[in-house]
Design a protein around this motif. Sequence first.
Motif, PDB file in Angstrom:
ATOM      1  N   ASN A 165     -47.133 -12.396  15.504  1.00  0.00           N
ATOM      2  CA  ASN A 165     -47.153 -12.338  14.057  1.00  0.00           C
ATOM      3  C   ASN A 165     -45.834 -11.775  13.522  1.00  0.00           C
ATOM      4  N   VAL A 166     -45.384 -12.284  12.392  1.00  0.00           N
ATOM      5  CA  VAL A 166     -44.155 -11.813  11.748  1.00  0.00           C
ATOM      6  C   VAL A 166     -44.226 -10.313  11.463  1.00  0.00           C
ATOM      7  N   MET A 167     -45.385  -9.822  11.066  1.00  0.00           N
ATOM      8  CA  MET A 167     -45.532  -8.401  10.750  1.00  0.00           C
ATOM      9  C   MET A 167     -45.359  -7.528  11.991  1.00  0.00           C
ATOM     10  N   THR A 168     -45.694  -8.042  13.155  1.00  0.00           N
ATOM     11  CA  THR A 168     -45.518  -7.309  14.408  1.00  0.00           C
ATOM     12  C   THR A 168     -44.038  -7.092  14.688  1.00  0.00           C
ATOM     13  N   VAL A 169     -43.255  -8.154  14.552  1.00  0.00           N
ATOM     14  CA  VAL A 169     -41.808  -8.047  14.764  1.00  0.00           C
ATOM     15  C   VAL A 169     -41.196  -7.156  13.693  1.00  0.00           C
ATOM     16  N   ASN A 170     -41.649  -7.305  12.461  1.00  0.00           N
ATOM     17  CA  ASN A 170     -41.131  -6.489  11.370  1.00  0.00           C
ATOM     18  C   ASN A 170     -41.366  -5.000  11.654  1.00  0.00           C
ATOM     19  N   GLU A 189     -52.222  -2.393  27.403  1.00  0.00           N
ATOM     20  CA  GLU A 189     -52.613  -1.668  26.189  1.00  0.00           C
ATOM     21  C   GLU A 189     -51.452  -1.356  25.261  1.00  0.00           C
ATOM     22  N   THR A 190     -50.219  -1.393  25.757  1.00  0.00           N
ATOM     23  CA  THR A 190     -49.061  -1.095  24.916  1.00  0.00           C
ATOM     24  C   THR A 190     -48.965  -2.142  23.812  1.00  0.00           C
ATOM     25  N   ARG A 240     -44.446  -2.255  20.059  1.00  0.00           N
ATOM     26  CA  ARG A 240     -43.836  -1.210  20.888  1.00  0.00           C
ATOM     27  C   ARG A 240     -43.085  -1.824  22.064  1.00  0.00           C
ATOM     28  N   GLN A 241     -43.634  -2.910  22.624  1.00  0.00           N
ATOM     29  CA  GLN A 241     -42.945  -3.591  23.713  1.00  0.00           C
ATOM     30  C   GLN A 241     -41.615  -4.176  23.234  1.00  0.00           C
ATOM     31  N   ILE A 242     -41.624  -4.766  22.035  1.00  0.00           N
ATOM     32  CA  ILE A 242     -40.392  -5.309  21.458  1.00  0.00           C
ATOM     33  C   ILE A 242     -39.387  -4.180  21.253  1.00  0.00           C
ATOM     34  N   HIS A 243     -39.839  -3.108  20.623  1.00  0.00           N
ATOM     35  CA  HIS A 243     -38.995  -1.932  20.378  1.00  0.00           C
ATOM     36  C   HIS A 243     -38.388  -1.432  21.683  1.00  0.00           C
ATOM     37  N   LEU A 281     -34.323 -13.033  24.936  1.00  0.00           N
ATOM     38  CA  LEU A 281     -35.520 -13.271  25.721  1.00  0.00           C
ATOM     39  C   LEU A 281     -36.221 -11.947  26.001  1.00  0.00           C
ATOM     40  N   LEU A 282     -37.417 -11.806  25.462  1.00  0.00           N
ATOM     41  CA  LEU A 282     -38.227 -10.612  25.687  1.00  0.00           C
ATOM     42  C   LEU A 282     -39.380 -10.978  26.608  1.00  0.00           C
ATOM     43  N   GLN A 283     -39.769 -10.030  27.440  1.00  0.00           N
ATOM     44  CA  GLN A 283     -40.913 -10.230  28.326  1.00  0.00           C
ATOM     45  C   GLN A 283     -42.090  -9.440  27.765  1.00  0.00           C
ATOM     46  N   LEU A 284     -42.950 -10.087  27.013  1.00  0.00           N
ATOM     47  CA  LEU A 284     -44.103  -9.420  26.414  1.00  0.00           C
ATOM     48  C   LEU A 284     -45.327  -9.635  27.283  1.00  0.00           C
TER      49      LEU A 284
END
Length: 128
Positions: free
Chosen positions: A49-54, A10-11, A15-18, A2-5
């Motif tokens: 988007n998948v590319m964002t997670v990638n 502006e981040t 970067r938030q996932i990272h 569970l991530l809190q995005l």
Amino acid sequence: MLLQLDFTIETPIYRQIHDQIVLGIASGKLSVGEKLPTVRALAIETGVNVMTVNKAYQFLKSEGHISTDRRGGTVIAGGKSVTTADKVLGELRLPAASAKLSGMSSDEWLDICIKAYKCEEENNNDAT
């Protein structure tokens, strides 16, 4: 996982996932060998988007935080990360400049940095 995005700041989302995965590792909430969701599964779970997670996973991999295997998937890596003092210095420059502009003294800034580091140590000790 569970991530809190926060889509309103502006981040960038990658970067938030990272950052949240790095914090999870540092705090002990994510342990060595623990399997992470696939890029596609995390994209669906978070609605991005998948590319964002990638992109987030690629940064984590290049820093040594995760490893990937076609059969085993993506897992938290067991070795030390490749973070260097120069990298940390670069990442601290903007918050340090903001603190300086707000009138904070260097002693106050150092106290905050020490508190943040100790907080991570305490979180890590609580997880073990």
